[in-house]
Enzyme design. Structure first.
Site, PDB file in Angstrom:
ATOM      1  N   GLY A 212      -4.040   4.285   8.248  1.00 18.42           N
ATOM      2  CA  GLY A 212      -2.859   3.240   8.006  1.00 18.42           C
ATOM      3  C   GLY A 212      -2.335   2.892   9.452  1.00 18.42           C
ATOM      4  O   GLY A 212      -2.440   4.032  10.551  1.00 18.42           O
ATOM      5  N   GLY A 213      -1.709   2.094   9.679  1.00 18.22           N
ATOM      6  CA  GLY A 213      -0.925   1.491  11.162  1.00 18.22           C
ATOM      7  C   GLY A 213      -1.852   1.016  12.118  1.00 18.22           C
ATOM      8  O   GLY A 213      -1.311   1.369  13.015  1.00 18.22           O
TER       9      GLY A 213
ATOM     10  N   ASP B  44      -7.269  -5.986   4.354  1.00 11.75           N
ATOM     11  CA  ASP B  44      -6.674  -4.919   4.366  1.00 11.75           C
ATOM     12  C   ASP B  44      -6.568  -4.311   5.766  1.00 11.75           C
ATOM     13  O   ASP B  44      -7.600  -3.911   6.467  1.00 11.75           O
ATOM     14  CB  ASP B  44      -7.108  -3.801   3.335  1.00 11.75           C
ATOM     15  CG  ASP B  44      -6.260  -2.433   3.156  1.00 11.75           C
ATOM     16  OD1 ASP B  44      -5.552  -2.240   4.253  1.00 11.75           O
ATOM     17  OD2 ASP B  44      -6.716  -1.551   2.785  1.00 11.75           O
ATOM     18  N   GLY B  45      -5.103  -4.309   6.323  1.00  9.75           N
ATOM     19  CA  GLY B  45      -5.337  -3.519   7.838  1.00  9.75           C
ATOM     20  C   GLY B  45      -4.494  -4.419   8.596  1.00  9.75           C
ATOM     21  O   GLY B  45      -4.952  -5.633   9.048  1.00  9.75           O
ATOM     22  N   GLY B  46      -3.208  -3.865   9.228  1.00 12.69           N
ATOM     23  CA  GLY B  46      -2.527  -4.768  10.162  1.00 12.69           C
ATOM     24  C   GLY B  46      -1.854  -5.922   9.707  1.00 12.69           C
ATOM     25  O   GLY B  46      -1.367  -6.725  10.440  1.00 12.69           O
TER      26      GLY B  46
ATOM     27  N   MET C 163      -8.939   8.454  -0.169  1.00  7.54           N
ATOM     28  CA  MET C 163      -9.996   8.705   0.740  1.00  7.54           C
ATOM     29  C   MET C 163     -10.389  10.128   0.446  1.00  7.54           C
ATOM     30  O   MET C 163      -9.801  10.913   0.289  1.00  7.54           O
ATOM     31  CB  MET C 163      -9.376   8.537   2.156  1.00  7.54           C
ATOM     32  CG  MET C 163      -8.524   7.242   2.412  1.00  7.54           C
ATOM     33  SD  MET C 163      -7.891   7.443   4.034  1.00  7.54           S
ATOM     34  CE  MET C 163      -6.731   5.736   4.068  1.00  7.54           C
TER      35      MET C 163
ATOM     36  N   GLY D  98       1.399  -2.227   4.238  1.00  5.94           N
ATOM     37  CA  GLY D  98       1.517  -0.944   4.178  1.00  5.94           C
ATOM     38  C   GLY D  98       2.808  -0.884   4.871  1.00  5.94           C
ATOM     39  O   GLY D  98       4.118  -0.970   4.340  1.00  5.94           O
TER      40      GLY D  98
ATOM     41  N   ASP E 269      -4.864   3.790  -1.972  1.00  3.95           N
ATOM     42  CA  ASP E 269      -5.924   4.362  -1.016  1.00  3.95           C
ATOM     43  C   ASP E 269      -6.454   5.486  -1.635  1.00  3.95           C
ATOM     44  O   ASP E 269      -5.789   6.421  -1.259  1.00  3.95           O
ATOM     45  CB  ASP E 269      -5.651   3.860   0.268  1.00  3.95           C
ATOM     46  CG  ASP E 269      -5.276   2.387   0.823  1.00  3.95           C
ATOM     47  OD1 ASP E 269      -6.421   1.752   0.692  1.00  3.95           O
ATOM     48  OD2 ASP E 269      -4.355   2.243   1.586  1.00  3.95           O
TER      49      ASP E 269
ATOM     50  N   MET F 230     -12.222  -5.221   5.237  1.00  2.00           N
ATOM     51  CA  MET F 230     -11.193  -4.570   6.182  1.00  2.00           C
ATOM     52  C   MET F 230     -10.921  -5.267   7.401  1.00  2.00           C
ATOM     53  O   MET F 230     -11.838  -5.779   8.172  1.00  2.00           O
ATOM     54  CB  MET F 230     -11.911  -3.172   6.479  1.00  2.00           C
ATOM     55  CG  MET F 230     -12.307  -2.377   5.475  1.00  2.00           C
ATOM     56  SD  MET F 230     -10.688  -2.313   4.415  1.00  2.00           S
ATOM     57  CE  MET F 230      -9.602  -1.203   5.640  1.00  2.00           C
TER      58      MET F 230
ATOM     59  N   SER G 150       0.881  -1.204   0.114  1.00  2.93           N
ATOM     60  CA  SER G 150      -0.064  -0.028   0.004  1.00  2.93           C
ATOM     61  C   SER G 150       0.789   1.296   0.065  1.00  2.93           C
ATOM     62  O   SER G 150       1.495   1.263   1.077  1.00  2.93           O
ATOM     63  CB  SER G 150      -0.997  -0.230   1.325  1.00  2.93           C
ATOM     64  OG  SER G 150      -1.697   1.287   1.394  1.00  2.93           O
TER      65      SER G 150
ATOM     66  N   GLY H 165      -9.871   3.978   7.040  1.00  7.68           N
ATOM     67  CA  GLY H 165      -9.708   5.260   6.983  1.00  7.68           C
ATOM     68  C   GLY H 165      -8.118   5.831   7.474  1.00  7.68           C
ATOM     69  O   GLY H 165      -7.729   6.962   7.270  1.00  7.68           O
TER      70      GLY H 165
ATOM     71  N   MET I 223     -12.275   4.724  -0.627  1.00 12.12           N
ATOM     72  CA  MET I 223     -12.861   4.981   0.439  1.00 12.12           C
ATOM     73  C   MET I 223     -13.436   6.378   0.321  1.00 12.12           C
ATOM     74  O   MET I 223     -13.268   7.275   0.928  1.00 12.12           O
ATOM     75  CB  MET I 223     -11.907   4.864   1.683  1.00 12.12           C
ATOM     76  CG  MET I 223     -11.412   3.576   2.077  1.00 12.12           C
ATOM     77  SD  MET I 223     -10.193   3.536   3.296  1.00 12.12           S
ATOM     78  CE  MET I 223      -8.782   3.312   2.189  1.00 12.12           C
TER      79      MET I 223
ATOM     80  N   HIS J 264      -1.229  -1.430  -4.011  1.00 16.79           N
ATOM     81  CA  HIS J 264      -2.527  -0.980  -3.585  1.00 16.79           C
ATOM     82  C   HIS J 264      -2.611   0.728  -3.340  1.00 16.79           C
ATOM     83  O   HIS J 264      -1.826   1.198  -2.950  1.00 16.79           O
ATOM     84  CB  HIS J 264      -2.591  -1.525  -2.075  1.00 16.79           C
ATOM     85  CG  HIS J 264      -4.073  -1.226  -1.576  1.00 16.79           C
ATOM     86  ND1 HIS J 264      -5.348  -2.156  -1.911  1.00 16.79           N
ATOM     87  CD2 HIS J 264      -4.503  -0.602  -0.630  1.00 16.79           C
ATOM     88  CE1 HIS J 264      -6.353  -1.720  -1.502  1.00 16.79           C
ATOM     89  NE2 HIS J 264      -5.854  -0.928  -0.394  1.00 16.79           N
TER      90      HIS J 264
ATOM     91  N   HIS K 284      -8.353   1.288  -3.998  1.00 14.53           N
ATOM     92  CA  HIS K 284      -9.532   1.243  -3.144  1.00 14.53           C
ATOM     93  C   HIS K 284      -9.893   2.605  -2.692  1.00 14.53           C
ATOM     94  O   HIS K 284      -9.389   3.356  -2.176  1.00 14.53           O
ATOM     95  CB  HIS K 284      -8.849   0.446  -1.741  1.00 14.53           C
ATOM     96  CG  HIS K 284      -9.613   0.480  -0.665  1.00 14.53           C
ATOM     97  ND1 HIS K 284      -9.090   0.274   0.561  1.00 14.53           N
ATOM     98  CD2 HIS K 284     -11.091   0.257  -0.250  1.00 14.53           C
ATOM     99  CE1 HIS K 284     -10.190   0.007   1.464  1.00 14.53           C
ATOM    100  NE2 HIS K 284     -11.253   0.097   0.919  1.00 14.53           N
TER     101      HIS K 284
END
Length: 226
Positions: free
Chosen positions: A146-147, A177-179, A39, A199, A37, A139, A11, A144, A70, A35, A68
């Protein structure tokens, strides 16, 4: 349960935007997708890049773009990303009144169509729509930012979808997506995920390309048919 070979999608949200083209080229020979993102500060509180950046970045890499969205009103904006050369355009179920119609528009524009499900959204109302999509993005954080830390309970959705995909013989990528990192990707792969957005785990590493290779190896070993 047979799961396709894993896709690793770094990402760019975690990349250094002051040298974005270099950051992308650093993973070009290792990653499967890139990827992106998008937003809008409305659907989610954060604000990132938009269509002009995607258009200019398209000339800087051969990697397929996994966009992606959002954003609110994806029907208005999503086809533009397909026209810009995105390989896969994913929009949120929560932001779209007619996901199947938008998926049809994206495919007509030459992209694959993806449906995203946020952390607090149940998966069951959308299972019957999956034949209209190429990717389902679940998700594993709240969309919304990252991290964030990976939420393992979200893998219950993955398991439900994987069973549905197997029963219906659907050609569908299940993406999370996420962590996603070295300490979480194996449990995601074991649940049936076959596309992984990473990411910080990639762009926070000393060698981003090596980080991609390591994540792929972990996912391959943990996949249900491994």
């Amino acid at each position: 349960m047979t799961v396709p070979p894993p896709i690793i999608a770094p990402s760019i949200l975690a990349a250094d935007f002051s040298r974005l083209a270099e950051e992308v080229r650093a993973v070009e020979d290792a990653a499967d997708w890139l990827h992106v993102d998008v937003m809008d500060n409305h659907f989610v509180p954060n604000l990132t890049i938009g269509l002009p950046v995607v258009q200019s970045l398209r000339a800087a890499t051969k990697l397929p773009f996994d966009v992606h969205l959002m954003i609110m009103d994806p029907k208005r904006w999503a086809p533009g990303y397909a026209d810009a050369g995105a390989y896969n355009v994913t929009f949120h179920a929560e932001a779209c009144d007619d996901p199947v119609a938008l998926a049809r528009d994206l495919r007509a524009a030459g992209a694959r169509a993806g449906l995203a499900i946020d952390r607090d959204t149940p998966i069951e109302p959308y299972l019957d729509l999956l034949p209209s999509f190429d990717t389902l993005l679940i998700m594993t954080i709240k969309a919304g930012f990252g991290g964030q830390r990976f939420i393992p309970q979200m893998l219950d959705k993955v398991r439900a979808v994987r069973q549905h995909v197997a029963a219906g013989h659907l050609d569908l990528r299940i993406e999370v997506d996420g962590g996603i990192a070295a300490d979480t990707i194996e449990q995601a792969a074991a649940a049936g995920v076959d596309a992984f957005v990473a990411g910080t785990a990639v762009y926070g590493a000393d060698d981003p390309a090596e980080a991609v290779h390591r994540l792929r190896g972990l996912a391959e070993r943990a996949a249900p048919d491994a």
